[in-house]
Design an enzyme around this catalytic site. Structure first.
Site, PDB file in Angstrom:
ATOM      1  N   HIS A  28      -6.354   4.535 -25.777  1.00  0.00           N
ATOM      2  CA  HIS A  28      -6.361   3.379 -26.682  1.00  0.00           C
ATOM      3  C   HIS A  28      -5.006   2.665 -26.663  1.00  0.00           C
ATOM      4  O   HIS A  28      -4.944   1.431 -26.610  1.00  0.00           O
ATOM      5  CB  HIS A  28      -6.659   3.834 -28.110  1.00  0.00           C
ATOM      6  CG  HIS A  28      -8.063   4.308 -28.334  1.00  0.00           C
ATOM      7  ND1 HIS A  28      -9.170   3.581 -27.974  1.00  0.00           N
ATOM      8  CD2 HIS A  28      -8.531   5.455 -28.904  1.00  0.00           C
ATOM      9  CE1 HIS A  28     -10.267   4.244 -28.309  1.00  0.00           C
ATOM     10  NE2 HIS A  28      -9.903   5.394 -28.874  1.00  0.00           N
ATOM     11  N   PRO A  87     -16.558  -8.863 -51.413  1.00  0.00           N
ATOM     12  CA  PRO A  87     -16.502  -7.407 -51.217  1.00  0.00           C
ATOM     13  C   PRO A  87     -16.003  -6.674 -52.465  1.00  0.00           C
ATOM     14  O   PRO A  87     -15.366  -7.283 -53.338  1.00  0.00           O
ATOM     15  CB  PRO A  87     -15.486  -7.249 -50.061  1.00  0.00           C
ATOM     16  CG  PRO A  87     -15.382  -8.600 -49.431  1.00  0.00           C
ATOM     17  CD  PRO A  87     -15.658  -9.589 -50.512  1.00  0.00           C
ATOM     18  N   PRO A  88     -16.275  -5.374 -52.569  1.00  0.00           N
ATOM     19  CA  PRO A  88     -15.784  -4.597 -53.709  1.00  0.00           C
ATOM     20  C   PRO A  88     -14.255  -4.567 -53.736  1.00  0.00           C
ATOM     21  O   PRO A  88     -13.602  -4.563 -52.696  1.00  0.00           O
ATOM     22  CB  PRO A  88     -16.345  -3.181 -53.446  1.00  0.00           C
ATOM     23  CG  PRO A  88     -17.470  -3.385 -52.488  1.00  0.00           C
ATOM     24  CD  PRO A  88     -17.118  -4.571 -51.664  1.00  0.00           C
ATOM     25  N   GLU A 143      -6.255   9.239 -27.373  1.00  0.00           N
ATOM     26  CA  GLU A 143      -5.470   8.268 -28.141  1.00  0.00           C
ATOM     27  C   GLU A 143      -4.531   7.471 -27.245  1.00  0.00           C
ATOM     28  O   GLU A 143      -4.300   6.284 -27.472  1.00  0.00           O
ATOM     29  CB  GLU A 143      -4.683   8.982 -29.250  1.00  0.00           C
ATOM     30  CG  GLU A 143      -5.541   9.701 -30.279  1.00  0.00           C
ATOM     31  CD  GLU A 143      -6.570   8.802 -30.943  1.00  0.00           C
ATOM     32  OE1 GLU A 143      -6.317   7.579 -31.049  1.00  0.00           O
ATOM     33  OE2 GLU A 143      -7.637   9.302 -31.350  1.00  0.00           O
TER      34      GLU A 143
END
Length: 500
Positions: free
Chosen positions: A341, A112-113, A338
């Site tokens: 979650h 990955p970068p 939220e």
């Protein structure tokens, strides 16, 4: 050509022509010759020829890079060890001759970068005491046919010339973004990229036509699957080294490297920062330390505190806080979303919620930050189902309290769909072990819908069972706009839903 010289020539030539015409000389051939010379000069400039800027650029590129050792690169212990072993073939060349070992021609760094591929190439040059010549794949892309191939030839010639000039036996050529010029060749029309790739393959075949200087090509890409098979075969790129995102130990090492020149408060716990930054690349970790220093400077403090580092992790992960002002009703809906979650996360993994916040960051109007969990590389069906339920919980909470969903769930649904797809590919669904290409879209959609409907129903049931937690937490979150993990867990204990 200096600027003042050009100005003198531009001013002198017209005066000379006027004088010659005045004394009766036919100046037409001279004018035609000047026009032809001007056109030739313009074409040379457009093709990247000898201009002041190009000459200065080549001079800049020839400047040796700052010495960098493998010890100065955080994490990537496995990749560094593999690269060092490959580089030993350059250093111990007399020994490998006895065993009849063919020297390595190329090393491909993939990952990955921001994981340190360029840094590892520089460290490789230092490790082998070699000349280091760097280029990017985009530098070889030209609208003029043959220019890219010519620059490849010049790159290898420059490496050999510099190695001989500096009395070094080794030279390392580094090409970043090699997928730009090394992409798979297609039948039919010949492309300029293909000529550049063909020249690169030819140069790699001829790397060891002479014993000295020894040249090693190191290339980097994060799109290995796009590279041409002729480039990947043994004898071209002999070693393919994966440079992955760092683990906790690697993140700790990287953070400590970037903390050396920063004034940290004695109470700062770097282990905690390494845990919070799960999934960060080396570049992101450097940004965390930099942003933390900026936060401390904004407050006119002399040292960086733990809260600055936590704020920096949030910023790198989610973006900077925004000034968007939400209506009270919109804020309440975000809070419900939220908390959905957060409640499911605490049920699935007790102690996992770090904080719930309503402050907008990036595109998010609110977020739940999780405590670091043990790093996982294998996922069970139960674990993936739990993560899908956490993703669906925001929308489920909105359905319970508002009777419908909002656009705030789009990213959650995308995550859920990706995890369902992972389950299908891994044979963790009722479809069993199968290839995605062998099953029709209708079958996949039916299985996907069945899984999501079942998990959504289970999610809503759990949220309804913990309604008391919602009522108490919602009031605090709307008032304070932030709810710590400890406060949130107090709501569970007060509701006697979790053991104290």
């Amino acid at each position: 050509m200096p600027k003042w010289t050009k100005e003198i020539v531009i001013g002198f030539v017209p005066v000379l022509l006027i004088f010659l015409a005045y004394v009766g000389v036919n100046i037409l051939p001279v004018v035609i010759a000047l026009i032809m010379l001007g056109a030739l000069y313009a074409v040379t400039v457009m093709r990247g020829g000898i201009t002041v800027g190009a000459a200065q650029e080549r001079k800049r590129k020839k400047a040796p890079p700052a010495k960098l050792t493998f010890e100065e690169i955080g994490g990537q212990d496995s990749a560094k060890q593999e690269l060092r072993e490959a580089l030993d073939f350059m250093i111990r060349h007399e020994e490998i001759k006895k065993f009849g070992i063919r020297p390595l021609k190329g090393i491909l760094l993939t990952g990955p970068p921001g994981t340190g591929k360029t840094l590892m190439a520089k460290a490789a040059a230092s490790y082998t005491n070699a000349v280091f010549v760097a280029a990017s794949g985009s530098e070889f892309v030209e609208m003029y046919v043959g220019v890219g191939a010519s620059r490849i030839r010049d790159l290898f010639k420059d490496a050999r010339t510099r190695a001989l000039k500096e009395n070094k036996e080794n030279a390392v050529i580094f090409i970043d973004e090699i997928d730009v010029i090394g992409g798979k060749r297609e039948g039919g029309q010949q492309r300029e990229y293909d000529q550049t790739l063909n020249q690169l393959l030819t140069e790699m075949d001829g790397i060891y036509t002479s014993d000295a200087p020894r040249i090693l090509l190191i290339a980097a890409t994060n799109r290995k699957e796009m590279l041409d098979s002729a480039l990947l075969r043994p004898g071209r790129f002999d070693r393919h080294i994966q440079v992955d995102l760092p683990d906790k130990k690697g993140r700790m090492h990287i953070l400590n490297i970037h903390a050396k020149n920063k004034p940290l408060h004695p109470d700062v716990n770097m282990t905690k920062v390494a845990e919070e930054s799960y999934g960060f690349s080396g570049a992101q970790l450097e940004s965390v330390m930099n942003e933390a220093a900026i936060y401390a400077m904004r407050e006119n403090l002399s040292q960086i505190e733990q809260r600055h580092l936590s704020m920096a992790v949030d910023k790198v992960m989610l973006g900077e806080k925004t000034d968007r002002e939400s209506t009270q009703e919109e804020k309440r809906r975000v809070a419900v979303h939220e908390l959905g979650h957060a409640v499911l996360a605490e049920i699935v993994a007790p102690g996992s919620v770090n904080q719930v916040a309503l402050s907008p960051r990036g595109k998010a109007l609110g977020y739940v930050r999780h405590n670091p969990q043990e790093e996982k590389y294998l996922y069970t069906k139960a674990y993936l189902e739990g993560q899908i339920m956490i993703a669906l919980a925001g929308a489920a909470a909105e359905e319970i309290y508002y009777g419908g969903r909002s656009t705030g769930s789009s990213n959650d649904f995308e995550q859920a769909l990706n995890m369902v797809q992972t389950m299908m590919k891994s044979g963790l669904t009722s479809l069993g072990i199968m290839s995605m290409d062998m099953v029709t879209t209708e079958v996949l959609m039916k299985e996907n819908q069945m899984i999501l409907d079942d998990l959504a129903a289970r999610t809503k049931k759990l949220l309804e069972e913990h309604a008391a937690v919602f009522e108490h937490s919602l009031d605090i979150l709307l008032k304070e706009e932030r709810l710590s993990g400890d406060e949130f867990r107090c709501q569970f204990r007060d509701s006697t839903l979790l053991p104290a």
